[in-house]
Motif scaffolding. Structure first.
Motif, PDB file in Angstrom:
ATOM      1  N   PHE A 184       0.789   0.735   8.023  1.00 43.30           N
ATOM      2  CA  PHE A 184       0.186  -0.582   8.276  1.00 43.30           C
ATOM      3  C   PHE A 184      -1.045  -0.731   7.385  1.00 43.30           C
ATOM      4  O   PHE A 184      -2.072  -0.134   7.619  1.00 43.30           O
ATOM      5  CB  PHE A 184      -0.174  -0.696   9.761  1.00 43.30           C
ATOM      6  CG  PHE A 184      -0.545  -2.099  10.215  1.00 43.30           C
ATOM      7  CD1 PHE A 184      -0.559  -3.189   9.349  1.00 43.30           C
ATOM      8  CD2 PHE A 184      -0.863  -2.328  11.552  1.00 43.30           C
ATOM      9  CE1 PHE A 184      -0.887  -4.465   9.784  1.00 43.30           C
ATOM     10  CE2 PHE A 184      -1.193  -3.604  12.004  1.00 43.30           C
ATOM     11  CZ  PHE A 184      -1.212  -4.671  11.116  1.00 43.30           C
ATOM     12  N   SER A 185      -0.908  -1.545   6.330  1.00 41.50           N
ATOM     13  CA  SER A 185      -2.003  -1.803   5.389  1.00 41.50           C
ATOM     14  C   SER A 185      -2.599  -3.180   5.653  1.00 41.50           C
ATOM     15  O   SER A 185      -2.102  -3.919   6.498  1.00 41.50           O
ATOM     16  CB  SER A 185      -1.490  -1.750   3.951  1.00 41.50           C
ATOM     17  OG  SER A 185      -0.899  -0.503   3.661  1.00 41.50           O
ATOM     18  N   GLY A 186      -3.619  -3.517   4.892  1.00 44.35           N
ATOM     19  CA  GLY A 186      -4.198  -4.864   4.982  1.00 44.35           C
ATOM     20  C   GLY A 186      -5.647  -4.845   5.425  1.00 44.35           C
ATOM     21  O   GLY A 186      -6.015  -4.075   6.309  1.00 44.35           O
TER      22      GLY A 186
ATOM     23  N   PHE B 253      -7.263   6.579   4.672  1.00 42.20           N
ATOM     24  CA  PHE B 253      -8.363   5.701   4.272  1.00 42.20           C
ATOM     25  C   PHE B 253      -8.066   5.148   2.890  1.00 42.20           C
ATOM     26  O   PHE B 253      -7.802   5.913   1.961  1.00 42.20           O
ATOM     27  CB  PHE B 253      -9.701   6.436   4.293  1.00 42.20           C
ATOM     28  CG  PHE B 253     -10.248   6.550   5.690  1.00 42.20           C
ATOM     29  CD1 PHE B 253     -11.079   5.563   6.188  1.00 42.20           C
ATOM     30  CD2 PHE B 253      -9.884   7.605   6.513  1.00 42.20           C
ATOM     31  CE1 PHE B 253     -11.557   5.631   7.490  1.00 42.20           C
ATOM     32  CE2 PHE B 253     -10.346   7.685   7.810  1.00 42.20           C
ATOM     33  CZ  PHE B 253     -11.185   6.700   8.308  1.00 42.20           C
ATOM     34  N   ARG B 254      -8.074   3.822   2.814  1.00 44.31           N
ATOM     35  CA  ARG B 254      -7.862   3.200   1.509  1.00 44.31           C
ATOM     36  C   ARG B 254      -9.186   3.122   0.784  1.00 44.31           C
ATOM     37  O   ARG B 254     -10.109   2.433   1.212  1.00 44.31           O
ATOM     38  CB  ARG B 254      -7.269   1.801   1.661  1.00 44.31           C
ATOM     39  CG  ARG B 254      -7.076   1.109   0.319  1.00 44.31           C
ATOM     40  CD  ARG B 254      -6.272  -0.145   0.468  1.00 44.31           C
ATOM     41  NE  ARG B 254      -6.128  -0.870  -0.791  1.00 44.31           N
ATOM     42  CZ  ARG B 254      -5.489  -2.012  -0.895  1.00 44.31           C
ATOM     43  NH1 ARG B 254      -4.943  -2.564   0.179  1.00 44.31           N
ATOM     44  NH2 ARG B 254      -5.392  -2.626  -2.050  1.00 44.31           N
ATOM     45  N   VAL B 255      -9.253   3.848  -0.310  1.00 37.11           N
ATOM     46  CA  VAL B 255     -10.485   3.945  -1.079  1.00 37.11           C
ATOM     47  C   VAL B 255     -10.376   3.007  -2.276  1.00 37.11           C
ATOM     48  O   VAL B 255      -9.316   2.880  -2.890  1.00 37.11           O
ATOM     49  CB  VAL B 255     -10.679   5.411  -1.551  1.00 37.11           C
ATOM     50  CG1 VAL B 255     -11.911   5.532  -2.423  1.00 37.11           C
ATOM     51  CG2 VAL B 255     -10.762   6.342  -0.351  1.00 37.11           C
TER      52      VAL B 255
ATOM     53  N   CYS C 267      -4.882   4.575  -2.275  1.00 29.89           N
ATOM     54  CA  CYS C 267      -5.456   3.509  -3.077  1.00 29.89           C
ATOM     55  C   CYS C 267      -4.289   2.651  -3.545  1.00 29.89           C
ATOM     56  O   CYS C 267      -3.178   3.140  -3.716  1.00 29.89           O
ATOM     57  CB  CYS C 267      -6.246   4.042  -4.263  1.00 29.89           C
ATOM     58  SG  CYS C 267      -5.241   4.855  -5.479  1.00 29.89           S
ATOM     59  N   HIS C 268      -4.519   1.380  -3.624  1.00 29.18           N
ATOM     60  CA  HIS C 268      -3.513   0.474  -4.199  1.00 29.18           C
ATOM     61  C   HIS C 268      -4.331  -0.422  -5.099  1.00 29.18           C
ATOM     62  O   HIS C 268      -5.104  -1.237  -4.632  1.00 29.18           O
ATOM     63  CB  HIS C 268      -2.805  -0.321  -3.094  1.00 29.18           C
ATOM     64  CG  HIS C 268      -1.998  -1.475  -3.627  1.00 29.18           C
ATOM     65  ND1 HIS C 268      -0.787  -1.298  -4.256  1.00 29.18           N
ATOM     66  CD2 HIS C 268      -2.255  -2.803  -3.653  1.00 29.18           C
ATOM     67  CE1 HIS C 268      -0.324  -2.488  -4.644  1.00 29.18           C
ATOM     68  NE2 HIS C 268      -1.198  -3.411  -4.287  1.00 29.18           N
ATOM     69  N   ILE C 269      -4.188  -0.202  -6.395  1.00 29.02           N
ATOM     70  CA  ILE C 269      -5.174  -0.781  -7.311  1.00 29.02           C
ATOM     71  C   ILE C 269      -4.759  -2.119  -7.894  1.00 29.02           C
ATOM     72  O   ILE C 269      -5.547  -2.755  -8.578  1.00 29.02           O
ATOM     73  CB  ILE C 269      -5.524   0.210  -8.448  1.00 29.02           C
ATOM     74  CG1 ILE C 269      -4.246   0.712  -9.116  1.00 29.02           C
ATOM     75  CG2 ILE C 269      -6.346   1.365  -7.903  1.00 29.02           C
ATOM     76  CD1 ILE C 269      -4.498   1.669 -10.272  1.00 29.02           C
TER      77      ILE C 269
ATOM     78  N   GLY D  35       1.554   0.512  -4.301  1.00 28.79           N
ATOM     79  CA  GLY D  35       2.654   0.016  -5.136  1.00 28.79           C
ATOM     80  C   GLY D  35       2.123  -0.272  -6.519  1.00 28.79           C
ATOM     81  O   GLY D  35       1.276   0.461  -7.021  1.00 28.79           O
ATOM     82  N   GLY D  36       2.607  -1.344  -7.105  1.00 26.46           N
ATOM     83  CA  GLY D  36       1.976  -1.818  -8.327  1.00 26.46           C
ATOM     84  C   GLY D  36       2.706  -1.571  -9.627  1.00 26.46           C
ATOM     85  O   GLY D  36       2.315  -2.120 -10.660  1.00 26.46           O
ATOM     86  N   VAL D  37       3.773  -0.744  -9.608  1.00 21.78           N
ATOM     87  CA  VAL D  37       4.484  -0.496 -10.862  1.00 21.78           C
ATOM     88  C   VAL D  37       5.055  -1.815 -11.393  1.00 21.78           C
ATOM     89  O   VAL D  37       5.693  -2.567 -10.653  1.00 21.78           O
ATOM     90  CB  VAL D  37       5.605   0.543 -10.672  1.00 21.78           C
ATOM     91  CG1 VAL D  37       6.468   0.668 -11.920  1.00 21.78           C
ATOM     92  CG2 VAL D  37       5.007   1.892 -10.285  1.00 21.78           C
TER      93      VAL D  37
ATOM     94  N   PRO E  27       6.319   0.883  -3.140  1.00 31.65           N
ATOM     95  CA  PRO E  27       6.760  -0.073  -4.162  1.00 31.65           C
ATOM     96  C   PRO E  27       7.258  -1.375  -3.538  1.00 31.65           C
ATOM     97  O   PRO E  27       7.903  -1.358  -2.485  1.00 31.65           O
ATOM     98  CB  PRO E  27       7.927   0.641  -4.855  1.00 31.65           C
ATOM     99  CG  PRO E  27       8.008   2.003  -4.254  1.00 31.65           C
ATOM    100  CD  PRO E  27       7.271   1.979  -2.971  1.00 31.65           C
ATOM    101  N   GLY E  28       6.944  -2.459  -4.182  1.00 34.20           N
ATOM    102  CA  GLY E  28       7.460  -3.764  -3.766  1.00 34.20           C
ATOM    103  C   GLY E  28       8.176  -4.396  -4.943  1.00 34.20           C
ATOM    104  O   GLY E  28       9.391  -4.292  -5.114  1.00 34.20           O
ATOM    105  N   ARG E  29       7.390  -5.005  -5.828  1.00 36.74           N
ATOM    106  CA  ARG E  29       7.935  -5.715  -6.980  1.00 36.74           C
ATOM    107  C   ARG E  29       8.977  -4.900  -7.765  1.00 36.74           C
ATOM    108  O   ARG E  29      10.053  -5.400  -8.087  1.00 36.74           O
ATOM    109  CB  ARG E  29       6.778  -6.079  -7.916  1.00 36.74           C
ATOM    110  CG  ARG E  29       7.181  -6.971  -9.074  1.00 36.74           C
ATOM    111  CD  ARG E  29       6.039  -7.089 -10.097  1.00 36.74           C
ATOM    112  NE  ARG E  29       4.771  -7.427  -9.475  1.00 36.74           N
ATOM    113  CZ  ARG E  29       4.356  -8.668  -9.251  1.00 36.74           C
ATOM    114  NH1 ARG E  29       5.081  -9.689  -9.621  1.00 36.74           N
ATOM    115  NH2 ARG E  29       3.185  -8.885  -8.672  1.00 36.74           N
TER     116      ARG E  29
HETATM  117  C1  PLP Z   1       1.234  -5.517  -2.293  1.00 37.11           C
HETATM  118  C2  PLP Z   1       1.097  -4.107  -1.894  1.00 37.11           C
HETATM  119  C3  PLP Z   1       2.040  -3.162  -2.315  1.00 37.11           C
HETATM  120  C4  PLP Z   1       3.195  -3.497  -3.228  1.00 37.11           C
HETATM  121  O1  PLP Z   1       2.779  -3.838  -4.498  1.00 37.11           O
HETATM  122  P1  PLP Z   1       3.861  -4.108  -5.670  1.00 37.11           P
HETATM  123  O2  PLP Z   1       3.035  -4.453  -6.839  1.00 37.11           O
HETATM  124  O3  PLP Z   1       4.724  -5.211  -5.213  1.00 37.11           O
HETATM  125  O4  PLP Z   1       4.624  -2.830  -5.853  1.00 37.11           O
HETATM  126  C5  PLP Z   1       1.881  -1.867  -1.862  1.00 37.11           C
HETATM  127  N1  PLP Z   1       0.866  -1.514  -1.049  1.00 37.11           N
HETATM  128  C6  PLP Z   1      -0.061  -2.391  -0.626  1.00 37.11           C
HETATM  129  C7  PLP Z   1      -1.144  -1.961   0.271  1.00 37.11           C
HETATM  130  C8  PLP Z   1       0.026  -3.720  -1.031  1.00 37.11           C
HETATM  131  O5  PLP Z   1      -0.904  -4.601  -0.630  1.00 37.11           O
END
Ligand code: PLP
Length: 424
Positions: free
Chosen positions: A106-108, A153-155, A203-205, A243-245, A282-284
């Motif tokens: 659960f992120s956000g 912890f999201r840093v 971390c999700h940059i 995510g973010g790739v 991963p999402g995108r």
């Molecule tokens: C949006 C998000 C992702 C997914 O990012 P993509 O660029 O779609 O892979 C992963 N983790 C968190 C916390 C996000 O907010």
């Protein structure tokens, strides 16, 4: 002409197919605007992650916000993936398909008290904590509910992801994560707190990263923090890189995933943290290429300075071009050998930002079907009913079969939740 997104979309005798299904037939059957997804394309993207991380301790959680259709979620569940969620609504979706709550992260930044309570009751696997205030809220609710949630912890590592500013999240000026210098103190507090179980850092940059070097910079910074924590006797199990790739919308060069794994492993092992489990969300990169948005050209409009193809698909169906000035490929569903002109492909919405593609060489033909490809991620999940346009239908193709996975809104759906007080 723009290039095809993946091998599951091919022209056969001049007509675009998704796997074994003729896309023109789908448009005839279900109408437009219509999202069409290839199951095989998603499976290939999943397998790509699996093989890149083969032999490496890892956990994958699909980022639901990229495409949250229940049938799409089911594909990830079947492959054994967990889910990264950012709201109670996304939690309800994944529980609806019977996902294992222990595999949910659960992120956000803005979890409400209600969301935390519901997630604790559902026994969600991990909470990604993004601030000191959230830690306090979560630990006190956990104490009251007599449970002990696992937390990461999201840093915020303050690294530049070199992506669009709206989807850059790891800079110290962004709202995301705990600033790097406060993180140590807060994690130490959590380690001593009996109401949470400290399990990892995260971390999700950002999103659509076209180079892996920002991940490596973030990894180095997280390891600095892990070393400090180790000195204080605190050891963690998981390291979550979010995510973010990125994906190739136009001419982006995306390195093979194996390079990401190699770079992260090298850094972690080199500094004594090779035993940590790597978590990715991963999402995108797992759904973008699988989806197309179909629209039918209603009018060919020529002004003294511009040519427009006006389609029934617009920014309400696919907002990425309007929101991020994103470039997405636009292809004719039926190849024409007539002359092409440069068109702006636009929708019917009353906004000048309502465009899907600019200056695209396409046939000048009313009634033709156009496919915006690479639309599987942040397409339908960001769609709205602006201008009282009905949310489009969605179809999932699997081999020769096509399944309707969301029916088009009815007109009544448009006002289903609205109330006209009797007094009016
Ligand atoms: C949006 C998000 C992702 C997914 O990012 P993509 O660029 O779609 O892979 C992963 N983790 C968190 C916390 C996000 O907010």
């Amino acid at each position: 002409m723009d290039s095809l997104p993946c091998s599951q979309f091919q022209y056969r005798n001049g007509v675009l197919f998704c796997e074994g299904v003729n896309i023109r037939d789908l448009a005839d059957r279900y109408g437009t605007p219509l999202y069409v997804y290839s199951r095989q394309c998603i499976n290939e993207a999943i397998d790509n992650y699996e093989s890149a991380f083969d032999g490496v301790s890892h956990k994958f959680c699909y980022a639901v916000k990229a495409n949250s259709n229940l049938a799409i979620l089911r594909i990830f569940q079947k492959k054994g993936w967990g889910f990264d969620i950012v709201s109670m609504g996304e939690l309800a979706r994944v529980l609806q398909i019977g996902a294992d709550p222990r595999k949910i992260v659960f992120s956000g930044v803005g979890k409400t008290e209600e969301e935390i309570r519901v997630a604790l009751s559902a026994k969600v696997g991990v909470f990604n904590i993004e601030s000191e205030a959230e830690f306090e809220r979560l630990s006190s609710i956990a104490e009251e509910m007599r449970c002990r949630p696992r937390v990461y912890f999201r840093v915020n590592p303050d690294v530049d992801a070199h992506t669009h500013p709206y989807i850059s999240t790891g800079l110290k000026t962004n709202k995301f994560g705990i600033d790097f210098f406060s993180a140590y103190g807060l994690i130490k507090r959590a380690a001593a707190c009996s109401h949470v179980e400290l399990a990892g850092i995260d971390c999700h940059i950002g999103s659509q990263l076209t180079s892996f070097s920002p991940y490596f910079d973030a990894c180095d910074r997280l390891i600095d923090l892990l070393e400090k924590l180790r000195t204080a006797g605190i050891e963690l199990k998981d390291i979550d890189f979010g995510g973010g790739v990125g994906v190739r919308y136009r001419d982006e060069q995306i390195e093979p995933l194996g390079e990401l794994v190699r770079g992260l492993r090298e850094r972690l092992a080199g500094r004594g943290f090779g035993h940590l489990r790597i978590v990715m969300e991963p999402g995108r990169s797992v759904v973008a290429a699988s989806g197309i948005l179909l629209g039918t050209v209603q009018y060919v409009k020529t002004t003294p300075v511009k040519h427009f193809l006006i389609t029934d698909a617009g920014m309400n169906d696919l907002i990425r071009p309007a929101l991020y000035a994103a470039w997405m490929p636009v292809l004719p569903v039926v190849e024409r050998h007539c002359s092409e002109m440069l068109f702006d492909v636009v929708g019917p919405v009353c906004e000048s930002s309502d465009w899907l593609g600019r200056d695209r060489a396409l046939p000048a033909e009313t009634g033709q079907l156009l496919a915006v490809t690479m639309a599987g991620a942040y397409g339908m999940s960001m769609a709205s009913r602006y201008n009282s346009r009905r949310l489009p239908a969605e179809v999932l193709v699997d081999g020769k079969l096509a399944y309707l996975i969301r029916r088009r809104d009815s007109l009544e759906d448009l006002w289903a939740n609205e109330i006209v007080p009797a007094e009016l």
